[in-house]
Design an enzyme around this catalytic site. Structure first.
Site, short mmCIF file in Angstrom:
data_model
loop_
_atom_site.label_atom_id
_atom_site.label_comp_id
_atom_site.label_asym_id
_atom_site.label_seq_id
_atom_site.Cartn_x
_atom_site.Cartn_y
_atom_site.Cartn_z
N HIS A 119 1.11 -1.29 -0.19
CA HIS A 119 0.07 0.27 -0.30
C HIS A 119 0.51 1.80 0.44
CE1 HIS A 119 -2.84 -2.79 2.07
NE2 HIS A 119 -3.89 -2.25 1.21
N GLN A 137 -18.21 -6.73 -1.08
CA GLN A 137 -17.38 -7.45 -1.99
C GLN A 137 -16.68 -8.62 -1.28
OE1 GLN A 137 -14.31 -4.58 -1.59
NE2 GLN A 137 -12.84 -5.88 -1.98
O1 PAF Z 1 -7.90 -3.65 -3.43
C1 PAF Z 1 -8.55 -3.82 -1.86
O2 PAF Z 1 -8.59 -3.46 -1.19
C2 PAF Z 1 -10.07 -3.39 -2.23
O3 PAF Z 1 -10.44 -4.22 -3.23
C3 PAF Z 1 -10.59 -1.86 -3.12
C4 PAF Z 1 -10.09 -1.24 -3.86
C5 PAF Z 1 -10.36 -1.02 -1.43
C6 PAF Z 1 -12.04 -1.60 -3.15
O4 PAF Z 1 -12.47 -2.64 -1.79
#
Ligand code: PAF
Length: 283
Positions: A35, A59
């Site tokens: 990140h 998700q």
């Molecule tokens: O890759 C991620 O961490 C997630 O899928 C995202 C893009 C933040 C969407 O919730």
């Protein structure tokens, strides 16, 4: 750095910066060096960096790790502050309790790879990323290449919905032994952590065989599965696909061929990917 929980307040704050380049780095928190590399990329390309941290319920499947997903917010905020992030958007919720009444549905691109094993996952990702892009209205948004299927779907969403944002891809950040960095690596036991390095070894082996002229993806995949078995693992999938269309490839030729792997170590699901053959240069 300002920490903001309300979408409307973030929009209000960003109004003062609309003449500058704004970058969004969407995350679900539990930030690691991967990140941080997205944040660095954002800082290189923009004047104002917004990081969002939101563990998006849409998700996660019913049997997935939503409830247990790590949420070390204080530590994440400290890291963002140290990296010079301007706004940390941390909504407590983005949808009504009943969930959004209007969502996006991803067609064929979501059918294979992770999509085949995580029903509805990419609909949830597309819905929340679209929402975050609408809230922040950034000039660019940065996504990691590890989730290549996600990156491809987001690029396609931006194209199909004509969203005014540049999607920037950032290379996979790896541990010294090659393991792709992931928030879920922290779930691994010591033994699983050692086993996990085989995912990248499989991809490296496929890449080396391809460099030595092997064009049949079936041969690459069989050898990859063999190496996995030697380490006591089974792949959830191990495939070679066109990196743009995500169509399966049987013979490596002119198309940009990319290998994709997912495997479970106990309850932890890990993914990784690497390019095997770049697309042929245009003359
Ligand atoms: O890759 C991620 O961490 C997630 O899928 C995202 C893009 C933040 C969407 O919730």
């Amino acid at each position: 750095m300002k920490v903001i929980e309300e979408a409307s307040w973030l929009r209000h704050e960003l109004a003062a910066f609309r003449h500058e380049r704004i970058a969004l780095v969407p995350t679900m928190g539990c930030l690691h060096e991967g990140h941080i590399s997205l944040i660095h990329q954002a800082k290189k390309l923009a004047d104002v960096v917004v990081v969002s941290i939101y563990v998006n319920p849409l998700q996660f499947g019913a049997n997935e790790d939503l409830a247990h997903y790590p949420r070390p917010f204080a530590e994440d905020a400290r890291r963002c502050q140290a990296e010079g992030v301007n706004f940390l958007f941390h909504p407590t919720k983005l949808y009504d309790d009943a969930g959004p009444a209007v969502t996006l549905r991803v067609a064929a691109l979501a059918d294979g790879l992770c999509g085949a094993h995580r029903s509805g996952h990419f609909d949830g990702v597309a819905t929340v990323v679209n929402l975050l892009l609408n809230i922040v209205q950034p000039d660019l948004a940065v996504f990691g290449e590890k989730d290549w299927q996600q990156l491809t779907i987001i690029r396609r969403m931006v194209h199909d919905l004509c969203l005014p944002v540049d999607v920037v891809a950032a290379p996979i950040a790896r541990e010294a032994d090659g393991l792709a960095m992931s928030s879920r690596n922290r779930y691994l036991s010591t033994t699983q952590r050692q086993q996990a390095t085989v995912l990248n070894q499989v991809l490296c082996q496929m890449h080396a065989q391809c460099q030595h002229g092997e064009q049949q993806t079936g041969v690459l995949i069989d050898a990859g599965r063999c190496l996995l078995h030697q380490h006591g693992l089974d792949a959830e999938y191990l495939e070679v696909r066109d990196e743009n269309t995500l169509q399966a490839i049987t013979t490596i030729g002119q198309q940009p061929a990319r290998a994709f792997i997912a495997a479970r170590l106990g309850n932890t699901r890990l993914i990784d990917t690497t390019i095997l053959r770049e697309s042929a240069p245009c003359n």
